[in-house]
Write an enzyme that holds these catalytic residues in place. Structure first.
Site, PDB file in Angstrom:
ATOM      1  N   ASP A  79       2.390  34.863  -9.931  1.00  0.00           N
ATOM      2  CA  ASP A  79       3.560  35.566 -10.474  1.00  0.00           C
ATOM      3  C   ASP A  79       3.504  35.687 -11.996  1.00  0.00           C
ATOM      4  O   ASP A  79       4.288  36.434 -12.589  1.00  0.00           O
ATOM      5  CB  ASP A  79       4.849  34.840 -10.071  1.00  0.00           C
TER       6      ASP A  79
ATOM      7  N   ARG B 205       1.623  45.523  -9.044  1.00  0.00           N
ATOM      8  CA  ARG B 205       1.667  44.989 -10.415  1.00  0.00           C
ATOM      9  C   ARG B 205       0.382  45.233 -11.200  1.00  0.00           C
ATOM     10  O   ARG B 205       0.399  45.159 -12.433  1.00  0.00           O
ATOM     11  CB  ARG B 205       2.017  43.490 -10.388  1.00  0.00           C
TER      12      ARG B 205
HETATM   13  C1  S3P Z   1       6.484  32.447  -3.114  1.00  0.00           C
HETATM   14  C2  S3P Z   1       5.153  32.683  -2.882  1.00  0.00           C
HETATM   15  C3  S3P Z   1       4.391  33.718  -3.588  1.00  0.00           C
HETATM   16  C4  S3P Z   1       5.097  34.219  -4.836  1.00  0.00           C
HETATM   17  C5  S3P Z   1       6.545  34.460  -4.601  1.00  0.00           C
HETATM   18  C6  S3P Z   1       7.255  33.198  -4.121  1.00  0.00           C
HETATM   19  C7  S3P Z   1       7.161  31.375  -2.357  1.00  0.00           C
HETATM   20  O1  S3P Z   1       4.211  34.832  -2.711  1.00  0.00           O
HETATM   21  O2  S3P Z   1       4.477  35.380  -5.315  1.00  0.00           O
HETATM   22  O3  S3P Z   1       7.194  34.897  -5.788  1.00  0.00           O
HETATM   23  O4  S3P Z   1       8.266  30.959  -2.748  1.00  0.00           O
HETATM   24  O5  S3P Z   1       6.601  30.946  -1.342  1.00  0.00           O
HETATM   25  P1  S3P Z   1       2.973  34.917  -1.677  1.00  0.00           P
HETATM   26  O6  S3P Z   1       3.108  33.824  -0.710  1.00  0.00           O
HETATM   27  O7  S3P Z   1       3.116  36.264  -1.040  1.00  0.00           O
HETATM   28  O8  S3P Z   1       1.750  34.810  -2.520  1.00  0.00           O
END
Ligand code: S3P
Length: 434
Positions: free
Chosen positions: A312, A343
């Site tokens: 992120d 992104r």
């Molecule tokens: C998150 C996992 C990530 C992240 C998201 C929050 C989480 O996504 O990008 O902002 O809280 O498990 P991905 O699991 O799709 O990588």
């Protein structure tokens, strides 16, 4: 926007809001526990409010006071069939984690989301949940929202996930909570482990070995008292801002530094960033105060297992790279294309508008730093992290920058512009006599 930066740069200290990932999970696990879970420093951003609203529709009572959220859990099998469609808003975490929970209930329901969420891939959870026996399908047949889920008894599996994704891992582990045998997930690289750590504290048996996490069917979960640490993904914007604006010295209080999340700290240090930790706490989710001073940065290559630990933060890392000497290469980050916006594309297009030398690749970007940036009209794509990244880029460039739909920051950081302004203003006041 045009921030009037003094020669003292950004100054002062702030406490960033609670961690988004941990806030979501506190409500979800609290809802499934017996007793009342107390959550302090809960992130009151739109995404986490979507999670509360979904559980309210399934019979969970939450009390909200200025300091604390109380979640009255109904036990592992205590959710009730929602009277309305569950609206996950902009939140991928709500959608994917809740799907793992819903697949195992004894009722049916539907999930919807906003225009951005409707484009995000859901086959990544439909596939493993179906392997567990779930009846879950994309109603338009395009592997996206809306989803229809007819809950039923699931069975344990071992899932080899093609993506390093905490949302996928968590969906499968949550479905495994009430499956008929243990469930494990192996991912290519370790993603954030909040689900494993927190379900363990709520009383579930969860083990982790390398990139494999295993959950054993649970009888019940027990309510907890949780203090959510500050969100490192929110701290990242000020961290980057202070590193690139000459003269800066700031303190970010109580930031979560779980090693599966803190890749940005490693990257900043490798780029030459001056960051020190104070008041480190180690129990449960570790946290620290971060002291950040302006630094001469240099480009590096970011790839492989660190990517999920900073996924992120890549947009704001790309901004920092523009202010660094030399070339920064970001690889293995194709996941960025399926976030709230694409992104990679959006960052590259907008950075070019500001005069940066940046190139899009299949799984990342190449940034040749050191060119001065200038103000531009930035398309945020209504993506909170894009808006905040360009607010940081604008700190240090000539001319005015306009960010479209800049209020989208309320998804994860409603006070973002207020906190940014306070650091800029403290820089202007620094050294003045009162
Ligand atoms: C998150 C996992 C990530 C992240 C998201 C929050 C989480 O996504 O990008 O902002 O809280 O498990 P991905 O699991 O799709 O990588």
């Amino acid at each position: 926007m045009k921030y009037e930066i003094s020669r003292h740069g950004l100054r002062g200290e702030i406490t960033v809001p609670g961690d988004k990932s941990i806030s979501h999970r506190s409500v979800m696990f609290g809802a499934l526990a017996n007793g009342v879970t107390e959550i302090e420093n809960f992130l009151r951003g739109a995404d986490c409010l979507s999670t509360i609203s979904c559980f309210t529709k399934m019979g969970i009572h939450t009390e909200v006071t200025p300091s604390t959220i109380y979640v009255h859990g109904n036990g592992l099998r205590g959710l009730t069939a929602p009277t309305h469609i569950l609206d996950c808003g902009n939140s991928g975490t709500t959608t994917r984690l809740i799907s793992g929970i819903l697949a195992a209930q004894n009722f049916s329901c539907s999930l919807v989301g906003d225009a951005s969420l409707k484009k995000r891939p859901m086959n990544r959870i439909i596939r493993p949940l179906s392997m567990m026996g779930a009846d879950i399908r994309s109603t338009l047949g395009n592997d996206c929202l809306p989803l229809r889920i007819n809950g039923r008894q699931l069975h344990g599996i071992h899932y080899q996930s093609p993506v390093a994704s905490a949302q996928v891992k968590s969906a499968v582990l949550l479905a495994g909570l009430t499956a008929d045998s243990p469930t494990s997930v192996t991912e290519p690289y370790l993603s954030r482990n909040h689900t494993e750590l927190m379900l363990g504290t709520f009383g579930a048996k969860v083990t982790s070995e390398g990139t494999t996490a295993t959950i054993y069917p649970a009888e019940e979960l027990y309510a907890q008292k949780i203090t959510v640490p500050g969100d490192i993904s929110s701290a990242a914007f000020f961290l980057a801002g202070a590193l690139i604006v000459p003269g800066s010295e700031i303190v970010l209080r109580n930031v979560g530094i779980n090693p599966t999340r803190a890749g940005i700290l490693t990257v900043c240090r490798e780029m030459g960033g001056d960051i020190t930790y104070e008041n480190v706490t180690q129990d449960g989710e570790p946290s620290a105060d971060l002291v950040v001073r302006a630094s001469d940065l240099h480009g590096i290559t970011i790839q492989g297992e660190i990517i999920p630990k900073l996924i992120d933060e890549l947009p704001v890392i790309a901004v920092m790279a523009c202010y660094a000497k030399g070339t920064t290469i970001i690889r293995d980050a194709a996941e960025l294309k399926v976030k709230e916006s694409n992104r990679i594309r959006i960052m590259v297009d907008n950075l070019k508008l500001m005069g940066a030398d940046v190139e899009e690749t299949d799984d990342g970007m190449i940034i040749r730093g050191g060119r001065p940036l200038h103000g531009a009209v930035i398309n945020s794509a209504n993506d909170h992290r894009i808006a905040m990244s360009f607010s940081v880029a604008s700190l240090n460039c000539e001319g005015e920058t306009t960010i479209t739909r800049k209020d989208c920051v309320s998804i994860s950081y409603p006070r973002f512009y207020i906190d940014m302004k306070s650091l800029v203003n403290a820089g202007q006041d620094y050294g003045k006599e009162f």
